[in-house]
Design a protein around this motif. Structure first.
Motif, PDB file in Angstrom:
ATOM      1  N   LEU A 353     -42.159 -58.303 -29.823  1.00  0.00           N
ATOM      2  CA  LEU A 353     -42.047 -58.527 -31.265  1.00  0.00           C
ATOM      3  C   LEU A 353     -43.404 -58.684 -31.936  1.00  0.00           C
ATOM      4  CD1 LEU A 353     -39.055 -61.024 -31.302  1.00  0.00           C
ATOM      5  CD2 LEU A 353     -39.159 -58.929 -32.644  1.00  0.00           C
ATOM      6  N   ARG A 354     -44.474 -58.668 -31.138  1.00  0.00           N
ATOM      7  CA  ARG A 354     -45.788 -59.003 -31.680  1.00  0.00           C
ATOM      8  C   ARG A 354     -46.261 -57.979 -32.714  1.00  0.00           C
ATOM      9  NH1 ARG A 354     -48.702 -59.858 -27.116  1.00  0.00           N
ATOM     10  NH2 ARG A 354     -48.040 -62.025 -27.093  1.00  0.00           N
ATOM     11  N   GLY A 355     -46.048 -56.693 -32.431  1.00  0.00           N
ATOM     12  CA  GLY A 355     -46.509 -55.668 -33.357  1.00  0.00           C
ATOM     13  C   GLY A 355     -45.856 -55.798 -34.715  1.00  0.00           C
ATOM     14  N   ARG A 356     -44.535 -55.974 -34.721  1.00  0.00           N
ATOM     15  CA  ARG A 356     -43.826 -56.108 -35.994  1.00  0.00           C
ATOM     16  C   ARG A 356     -44.196 -57.396 -36.716  1.00  0.00           C
ATOM     17  NH1 ARG A 356     -38.027 -55.151 -33.638  1.00  0.00           N
ATOM     18  NH2 ARG A 356     -39.190 -55.403 -31.705  1.00  0.00           N
ATOM     19  N   THR A 357     -44.313 -58.491 -35.970  1.00  0.00           N
ATOM     20  CA  THR A 357     -44.672 -59.757 -36.603  1.00  0.00           C
ATOM     21  C   THR A 357     -46.081 -59.690 -37.184  1.00  0.00           C
ATOM     22  OG1 THR A 357     -43.291 -60.903 -34.967  1.00  0.00           O
ATOM     23  CG2 THR A 357     -44.788 -62.252 -36.272  1.00  0.00           C
ATOM     24  N   MET A 358     -47.015 -59.105 -36.415  1.00  0.00           N
ATOM     25  CA  MET A 358     -48.374 -58.950 -36.923  1.00  0.00           C
ATOM     26  C   MET A 358     -48.406 -58.060 -38.152  1.00  0.00           C
ATOM     27  SD  MET A 358     -50.538 -60.794 -35.316  1.00  0.00           S
ATOM     28  CE  MET A 358     -51.949 -60.072 -36.137  1.00  0.00           C
ATOM     29  N   SER A 359     -47.486 -57.090 -38.227  1.00  0.00           N
ATOM     30  CA  SER A 359     -47.488 -56.199 -39.383  1.00  0.00           C
ATOM     31  C   SER A 359     -47.166 -56.961 -40.665  1.00  0.00           C
ATOM     32  CB  SER A 359     -46.491 -55.053 -39.176  1.00  0.00           C
ATOM     33  OG  SER A 359     -45.151 -55.477 -39.318  1.00  0.00           O
ATOM     34  N   PHE A 360     -46.282 -57.946 -40.594  1.00  0.00           N
ATOM     35  CA  PHE A 360     -45.980 -58.742 -41.784  1.00  0.00           C
ATOM     36  C   PHE A 360     -47.147 -59.653 -42.144  1.00  0.00           C
ATOM     37  CE2 PHE A 360     -41.689 -57.500 -40.551  1.00  0.00           C
ATOM     38  CZ  PHE A 360     -41.136 -57.180 -41.787  1.00  0.00           C
ATOM     39  N   TYR A 361     -47.831 -60.180 -41.134  1.00  0.00           N
ATOM     40  CA  TYR A 361     -49.042 -60.976 -41.365  1.00  0.00           C
ATOM     41  C   TYR A 361     -50.119 -60.121 -42.035  1.00  0.00           C
ATOM     42  CZ  TYR A 361     -53.483 -63.231 -40.017  1.00  0.00           C
ATOM     43  OH  TYR A 361     -54.754 -63.770 -40.006  1.00  0.00           O
ATOM     44  N   VAL A 362     -50.337 -58.934 -41.480  1.00  0.00           N
ATOM     45  CA  VAL A 362     -51.325 -58.017 -42.056  1.00  0.00           C
ATOM     46  C   VAL A 362     -50.918 -57.613 -43.464  1.00  0.00           C
ATOM     47  CG1 VAL A 362     -52.309 -55.705 -41.826  1.00  0.00           C
ATOM     48  CG2 VAL A 362     -52.138 -57.193 -39.824  1.00  0.00           C
ATOM     49  N   LEU A 363     -49.610 -57.463 -43.680  1.00  0.00           N
ATOM     50  CA  LEU A 363     -49.108 -57.109 -45.004  1.00  0.00           C
ATOM     51  C   LEU A 363     -49.533 -58.140 -46.042  1.00  0.00           C
ATOM     52  CD1 LEU A 363     -47.284 -55.102 -46.550  1.00  0.00           C
ATOM     53  CD2 LEU A 363     -45.364 -56.624 -46.047  1.00  0.00           C
ATOM     54  N   GLY A 364     -49.463 -59.421 -45.673  1.00  0.00           N
ATOM     55  CA  GLY A 364     -49.906 -60.468 -46.592  1.00  0.00           C
ATOM     56  C   GLY A 364     -51.369 -60.332 -46.945  1.00  0.00           C
ATOM     57  N   ILE A 365     -52.202 -60.017 -45.942  1.00  0.00           N
ATOM     58  CA  ILE A 365     -53.637 -59.859 -46.184  1.00  0.00           C
ATOM     59  C   ILE A 365     -53.920 -58.646 -47.054  1.00  0.00           C
ATOM     60  CG2 ILE A 365     -55.862 -59.424 -45.074  1.00  0.00           C
ATOM     61  CD1 ILE A 365     -54.794 -60.904 -42.615  1.00  0.00           C
ATOM     62  N   LEU A 366     -53.323 -57.509 -46.680  1.00  0.00           N
ATOM     63  CA  LEU A 366     -53.627 -56.260 -47.363  1.00  0.00           C
ATOM     64  C   LEU A 366     -53.027 -56.194 -48.766  1.00  0.00           C
ATOM     65  CD1 LEU A 366     -53.235 -53.717 -44.434  1.00  0.00           C
ATOM     66  CD2 LEU A 366     -55.306 -54.799 -45.303  1.00  0.00           C
ATOM     67  N   ALA A 367     -52.012 -56.982 -49.032  1.00  0.00           N
ATOM     68  CA  ALA A 367     -51.492 -57.065 -50.392  1.00  0.00           C
ATOM     69  C   ALA A 367     -52.360 -57.991 -51.245  1.00  0.00           C
ATOM     70  CB  ALA A 367     -50.045 -57.565 -50.384  1.00  0.00           C
ATOM     71  N   GLY A 368     -52.844 -59.073 -50.638  1.00  0.00           N
ATOM     72  CA  GLY A 368     -53.601 -60.066 -51.402  1.00  0.00           C
ATOM     73  C   GLY A 368     -54.968 -59.599 -51.838  1.00  0.00           C
ATOM     74  N   ILE A 369     -55.704 -58.906 -50.951  1.00  0.00           N
ATOM     75  CA  ILE A 369     -57.084 -58.525 -51.275  1.00  0.00           C
ATOM     76  C   ILE A 369     -57.165 -57.577 -52.465  1.00  0.00           C
ATOM     77  CG2 ILE A 369     -59.145 -57.339 -50.436  1.00  0.00           C
ATOM     78  CD1 ILE A 369     -58.552 -58.450 -47.671  1.00  0.00           C
ATOM     79  N   PRO A 370     -56.462 -56.420 -52.457  1.00  0.00           N
ATOM     80  CA  PRO A 370     -56.609 -55.521 -53.609  1.00  0.00           C
ATOM     81  C   PRO A 370     -56.028 -56.086 -54.895  1.00  0.00           C
ATOM     82  CG  PRO A 370     -54.908 -54.722 -52.122  1.00  0.00           C
ATOM     83  CD  PRO A 370     -55.595 -55.857 -51.426  1.00  0.00           C
ATOM     84  N   LEU A 371     -54.914 -56.832 -54.776  1.00  0.00           N
ATOM     85  CA  LEU A 371     -54.333 -57.425 -55.976  1.00  0.00           C
ATOM     86  C   LEU A 371     -55.291 -58.439 -56.579  1.00  0.00           C
ATOM     87  CD1 LEU A 371     -51.914 -57.682 -57.859  1.00  0.00           C
ATOM     88  CD2 LEU A 371     -50.964 -59.403 -56.308  1.00  0.00           C
ATOM     89  N   GLY A 372     -55.889 -59.279 -55.731  1.00  0.00           N
ATOM     90  CA  GLY A 372     -56.839 -60.262 -56.230  1.00  0.00           C
ATOM     91  C   GLY A 372     -58.070 -59.614 -56.829  1.00  0.00           C
ATOM     92  N   ALA A 373     -58.596 -58.556 -56.164  1.00  0.00           N
ATOM     93  CA  ALA A 373     -59.779 -57.865 -56.672  1.00  0.00           C
ATOM     94  C   ALA A 373     -59.491 -57.208 -58.015  1.00  0.00           C
ATOM     95  CB  ALA A 373     -60.259 -56.824 -55.664  1.00  0.00           C
ATOM     96  N   PHE A 374     -58.310 -56.597 -58.149  1.00  0.00           N
ATOM     97  CA  PHE A 374     -57.974 -55.943 -59.417  1.00  0.00           C
ATOM     98  C   PHE A 374     -57.810 -56.962 -60.540  1.00  0.00           C
ATOM     99  CE2 PHE A 374     -54.914 -54.308 -62.522  1.00  0.00           C
ATOM    100  CZ  PHE A 374     -55.562 -53.141 -62.910  1.00  0.00           C
ATOM    101  N   ILE A 375     -57.103 -58.065 -60.254  1.00  0.00           N
ATOM    102  CA  ILE A 375     -56.901 -59.096 -61.284  1.00  0.00           C
ATOM    103  C   ILE A 375     -58.236 -59.693 -61.707  1.00  0.00           C
ATOM    104  CG2 ILE A 375     -55.932 -61.388 -61.729  1.00  0.00           C
ATOM    105  CD1 ILE A 375     -53.564 -60.575 -59.932  1.00  0.00           C
TER     106      ILE A 375
END
Length: 425
Positions: A353-375
């Motif tokens: 389950l590690r790959g899928r679980t890590m994907s949701f963790y990475v999703l949080g990071i990759l969503a936060g950085i560009p959204l924060g930079a744009f705002i």
């Protein structure tokens, strides 16, 4: 973790650096450190070039979104992919695509044909590769060492990124000032070859689990359900998002901060990012020495407080060295947060389950950085960069108060996460 994966006696420990005894991990770790340093050179050089071409912090946010937003949509599928096929093969493909993007950018720069639109377009292609790569990378590292040294490998992987973050911007400032922006981009392109070679030589111990087969949408749903049923994992993803939104996003608008707050050339973003890297490096050395003696909840509280303080410091003055200190403190915060959140997933979630679980963790990071930079970029253009960064600090402060008051961070101290329902998927 199932009973056949447990041992009757404690595993032998070799210290935090023990994972480097293993050839595959040592080769991959070294190549990745050099390549990521090259990547940080480009992170310094290209945004400064883009800002000088447009004089717009919004363009910096758009470029950040192009480079990372595709990963938001692709990462859940990438997590499934990394559980059902060779993670090494995924990384070889994505590293090759990113290398080609860097070479194309370098060629366009040399030809004098570079434009903001082309920079963003190439970032978009690289972002697609990032979407498939990140979950595979995070879940590939544990495959290069024995299970008992998994957490040490995860920590050293964070140290590797940190070394790159400390070294890359400094070299970028030197290379750009002496050889030009094109040289920094070219060096980054060349360093991808090292990782590709290390991957080709490695022999990871991945075993494809039957639980990862089936329709991708069903597997993603099962992974999402697994995360949602465990509050520590939900909290990890939220923290990954908020620290990226309000913390890591500051590195992507550093050229505008250097110009508008500190009245320096945009290329002085290199100094800010060097300070960030040195802070993370200092923090990583502290983590290696400290080992597992600090609870995850304590690490995260300290990190959130440091993020808040450092962000609030940035707009308080026009003195550049204060900005350097603020970015240094932000680096301290980022590494402690990353170690705590990453080791929780890597050390408590079953391998299939590690790959899928890590994907949701990475999703949080990759969503936060560009959204924060744009705002931040948009607020900086609409109001002022000082107002934008102050608002950012206020959001962080509110999150710290909420989490501490509700006592939710104690959930991070869990030692094992099991899921009996997974066997039915």
């Amino acid at each position: 973790m199932s009973s056949d994966q447990t041992t009757s006696s404690p595993p032998k420990r070799h210290g935090s650096l023990g994972a480097l005894r293993h050839r595959d991990f040592a080769f991959f770790w070294t190549a990745a450190a050099i390549s990521n340093a090259g990547g940080w050179m480009q992170v310094v050089a290209v945004p400064a070039l883009l800002y000088d071409m447009t004089n717009s912090s919004t363009w910096l946010g758009v470029s950040s979104m192009a480079g990372l937003l595709p990963a938001v949509f692709l990462t859940p599928y990438a997590g499934v992919l990394s559980d059902r096929m060779s993670r090494r093969k995924i990384l070889m493909i994505t590293q090759t695509v990113q290398m080609l993007c860097a070479f194309i950018l370098w060629t366009l720069y040399l030809a004098g044909s570079i434009s903001p639109g082309l920079i963003v377009s190439i970032a978009l292609v690289g972002g697609i590769a990032t979407g498939f790569q990140t979950a595979a990378w995070q879940s590939f590292v544990p495959l290069l060492v024995p299970p008992e040294e998994l957490l040490d490998a995860v920590k050293l992987n964070s140290v590797q990124f940190t070394l790159a973050r400390a070294i890359g911007p400094g070299f970028a400032g030197l290379v750009v000032s002496t050889l030009g922006t094109g040289a920094a981009i070219f060096i980054n392109a060349i360093t991808f070859l090292l990782v590709i070679a290390a991957l080709a030589l490695s022999r990871p111990r991945q075993i494809i689990s039957a639980a990862s087969q089936g329709k991708a949408s069903d597997v993603i749903k099962a992974g999402g359900s697994f995360v949602w049923r465990h509050r520590p994992l939900r909290l990890v993803i939220f923290l990954a998002f908020i620290t990226s939104l309000c913390g890591q996003s500051l590195q992507h608008i550093a050229p505008a901060i250097a110009d508008r707050i500190y009245d320096r050339p945009s290329t002085d973003n290199a100094g800010l990012l060097v300070a960030l890297g040195l802070g993370a490096l200092t923090s990583s050395l502290f983590s290696v020495v400290l080992g597992d003696h600090m609870k995850r909840s304590t690490r995260v509280v300290v990190a959130l407080i440091l993020f808040t303080v450092s962000t609030a410091m940035i707009p308080m003055t026009s003195i550049y060295w204060v900005g350097l200190l603020a970015y240094f403190i932000s680096g301290l915060a980022h590494l402690q947060s990353a170690v705590a959140l990453n080791t929780l997933i890597q050390g408590t979630v079953p391998d299939h389950l590690r790959g899928r679980t890590m994907s949701f963790y990475v999703l949080g990071i990759l969503a936060g950085i560009p959204l924060g930079a744009f705002i931040l970029g948009r607020l900086g253009d609409t109001f002022t960069m000082r107002v934008a960064v102050l608002a950012n600090a206020a959001v962080l402060f509110g999150v710290v108060v909420l989490l501490v008051a509700r006592g939710w961070l104690n959930d991070l101290n869990t030692t094992k996460i099991e899921d009996v329902q997974e066997s039915s998927t």
